[in-house]
Design a protein around this motif. Structure first.
Motif, mmCIF file in Angstrom:
data_model
loop_
_atom_site.group_PDB
_atom_site.id
_atom_site.type_symbol
_atom_site.label_atom_id
_atom_site.label_comp_id
_atom_site.label_asym_id
_atom_site.label_seq_id
_atom_site.Cartn_x
_atom_site.Cartn_y
_atom_site.Cartn_z
ATOM 1 N N GLU A 112 4.022 69.068 62.140
ATOM 2 C CA GLU A 112 4.197 67.626 61.922
ATOM 3 C C GLU A 112 5.491 67.139 62.566
ATOM 4 N N SER A 113 6.527 67.951 62.496
ATOM 5 C CA SER A 113 7.792 67.592 63.149
ATOM 6 C C SER A 113 7.611 67.531 64.659
ATOM 7 N N HIS A 114 6.854 68.470 65.187
ATOM 8 C CA HIS A 114 6.594 68.495 66.628
ATOM 9 C C HIS A 114 5.808 67.254 67.058
ATOM 10 N N LEU A 115 4.857 66.827 66.218
ATOM 11 C CA LEU A 115 4.012 65.681 66.539
ATOM 12 C C LEU A 115 4.666 64.349 66.211
ATOM 13 N N GLY A 116 5.619 64.373 65.291
ATOM 14 C CA GLY A 116 6.285 63.141 64.895
ATOM 15 C C GLY A 116 5.499 62.314 63.904
ATOM 16 N N ALA A 117 4.572 62.943 63.193
ATOM 17 C CA ALA A 117 3.771 62.226 62.190
ATOM 18 C C ALA A 117 3.156 63.234 61.234
ATOM 19 N N GLU A 118 2.785 62.757 60.044
ATOM 20 C CA GLU A 118 2.181 63.640 59.060
ATOM 21 C C GLU A 118 0.704 63.875 59.382
ATOM 22 N N LEU A 119 0.266 65.101 59.120
ATOM 23 C CA LEU A 119 -1.131 65.481 59.278
ATOM 24 C C LEU A 119 -1.885 65.473 57.948
ATOM 25 N N PHE A 120 -1.156 65.703 56.867
ATOM 26 C CA PHE A 120 -1.757 65.780 55.539
ATOM 27 C C PHE A 120 -1.090 64.793 54.595
ATOM 28 N N LEU A 121 -1.856 64.304 53.656
ATOM 29 C CA LEU A 121 -1.325 63.554 52.531
ATOM 30 C C LEU A 121 -1.182 64.513 51.363
ATOM 31 N N ARG A 122 0.037 64.643 50.833
ATOM 32 C CA ARG A 122 0.265 65.538 49.700
ATOM 33 C C ARG A 122 0.157 64.736 48.411
ATOM 34 N N GLU A 123 -0.746 65.140 47.554
ATOM 35 C CA GLU A 123 -0.958 64.445 46.277
ATOM 36 C C GLU A 123 -0.976 65.467 45.157
ATOM 37 N N ARG A 124 0.099 65.535 44.411
ATOM 38 C CA ARG A 124 0.254 66.503 43.326
ATOM 39 C C ARG A 124 0.023 67.917 43.873
ATOM 40 N N GLN A 125 -1.031 68.584 43.390
ATOM 41 C CA GLN A 125 -1.280 69.959 43.818
ATOM 42 C C GLN A 125 -2.351 70.044 44.913
ATOM 43 N N THR A 126 -2.710 68.917 45.509
ATOM 44 C CA THR A 126 -3.761 68.912 46.534
ATOM 45 C C THR A 126 -3.238 68.319 47.834
#
Length: 313
Positions: A48-62
Motif C-alpha cells: 500500500e505504501s508503494h502504491l500510495g493508497a489502501e488496498l483493504f478496508l480494516r474493520e474490527r477483526q475483518t
C-alpha cells in the motif's frame, strides 16, 4: 517496451496480497503461504505504501478489498498466472519451441490430441500446450500463441487460415434406432433430440433442410459435444454431431448415421494467431502440419459405411 522497475513491487508482496484478496483474510493468507499473520500484514502495508493508497478496508477483526483493490487483485492474479505458465513452459522445454494453443474441449480430446503424437515424434524440440475454453478465446487476456477457432472467418486483429469445413450428421445408437423404428425424417420429431447450448438452432436448421415443419423440438441440453456423444452412445436420443468427431464410433457401429444429406455448416475451423506479434518458426511449422492433418482428415476414404446405416426418406 522498457519495463519501469519502480512500478514493480516484489513478488513476496504480491503473493501476500493475492492470497489475502482471495481469502479476504490476512490470517488465512498466512496459513496458505506458511507465514505469520503479522508478516502478511507488513507485506500489505508495504505494498500500500508503494502504491500510495489502501488496498483493504480494516474493520474490527475483518478486512475487505476497496474497489480499487478488487481491480488490482484481478490484474495481479492474471499476471502471476502468466508468470507461472511461462515458467512451466520453460521447464517443460528449456531448448525453446513452445506453443500455447487454444482449442475447444471436444475437438482437442477427440481429434487433435490423438494426432499430436505424430507431431511430437516428428518435432521433439517443440512442445505444444493445449488450453481449452468453451468461450471465445481472447488473445489480449489469454497467454496464447494461436487457437483453433470454429466460426465465421471474422476475427479483427488476427490472421486466419482455413483448416476444414464441418459436415453435421444425425446419429443415434443401434438399439435406440430399433426401438424408435425410424423410417422418415418426420419420425425424428417423436424422439428425444440432444441439443448443444452453443448451437441452439441446429435441429431447427436441419429440419428446414429436410422440408419438415418442426414446431416442438424436445430433449436435453449439453454444453459440450463430448457429453452429447456419450449420451447418444447410451441411447438417450438422436444427436447432430460433426462427422469427423465420431469416425471411430461410426466405423465400429456403436453409432449409426441416419442417412439424409449431411448439413454443411456455414462456419468452419480456422487456425488463428494474433497479429500483435510475429509468429515464431514453431508456430508456422505447427500451422502447416495442422493444415496437412485437416486435409488428410477430409480426403481419406470413409470406412463408417461398412457398418449399419439407416436411410431416411
Amino acid at each position: 517496451m522498457t519495463i519501469a522497475r519502480r512500478f514493480l513491487p516484489s513478488t513476496s508482496l504480491l503473493y501476500s496480497f493475492e492470497a489475502s484478496a482471495r481469502h479476504q483474510s490476512f490470517t488465512a493468507a498466512a496459513d496458505e503461504l506458511n507465514l505469520t499473520q503479522s508478516a502478511v500484514s507488513r507485506h500489505i502495508r508495504a505494498l500500500e505504501s508503494h502504491l500510495g493508497a489502501e488496498l483493504f478496508l480494516r474493520e474490527r477483526q475483518t478486512v475487505r478489498l476497496t474497489r480499487a483493490g478488487e481491480n488490482y487483485a484481478r490484474e495481479i492474479r492474471e499476471a502471476l498466472k502468466h508468470i507461472s505458465a511461462a515458467t512451466l513452459a520453460f521447464r517443460a522445454n528449456p531448448a525453446g519451441g513452445t506453443i500455447n494453443l487454444g482449442v475447444l474441449p471436444t475437438l482437442g480430446t477427440r481429434w487433435l490430441t490423438p494426432r499430436l503424437v505424430r507431431f511430437m515424434t516428428e518435432h521433439p524440440d517443440i512442445t505444444v500446450h493445449l488450453h481449452t475454453r468453451l468461450q471465445p478465446f481472447d488473445f489480449s487476456g489469454d497467454p496464447l500463441d494461436a487457437a483453433i477457432h470454429f466460426g465465421l472467418p471474422e476475427w479483427p486483429g488476427a490472421e486466419l487460415s482455413l483448416l476444414m469445413p464441418e459436415d453435421i450428421v444425425v446419429v443415434c445408437s443401434p438399439g435406440f434406432a430399433d426401438k424408435m423404428e425410424f423410417s422418415s425424417c418426420e419420425d425424428l420429431l417423436t424422439a428425444p433430440l440432444l441439443h448443444l447450448v452453443s448451437r441452439p438452432n441446429a435441429w431447427e436448421q436441419w429440419f428446414i433442410t429436410q422440408n419438415v415443419k418442426a414446431i416442438s423440438l424436445h430433449g436435453p441440453l449439453f454444453d459440450q459435444f463430448s457429453f452429447i456423444i456419450v449420451a447418444a452412445l447410451h441411447g438417450a436420443g438422436c444427436a447432430l454431431i460433426p462427422r469427423f468427431l465420431i469416425q471411430e464410433e461410426l466405423a465400429a457401429g456403436t453409432l449409426i448415421e441416419l442417412l439424409a444429406p449431411p448439413l454443411r455448416s456455414e462456419a468452419a475451423y480456422y487456425f488463428v494467431r494474433p497479429m500483435t506479434h510475429t509468429a515464431s518458426d514453431s508456430v508456422q511449422l505447427f500451422r502447416k502440419w495442422l493444415a496437412q492433418e485437416a486435409v488428410y482428415n477430409n480426403t481419406k476414404p470413409s470406412s463408417h459405411f461398412s457398418r449399419r446405416t439407416l436411410h431416411l426418406s
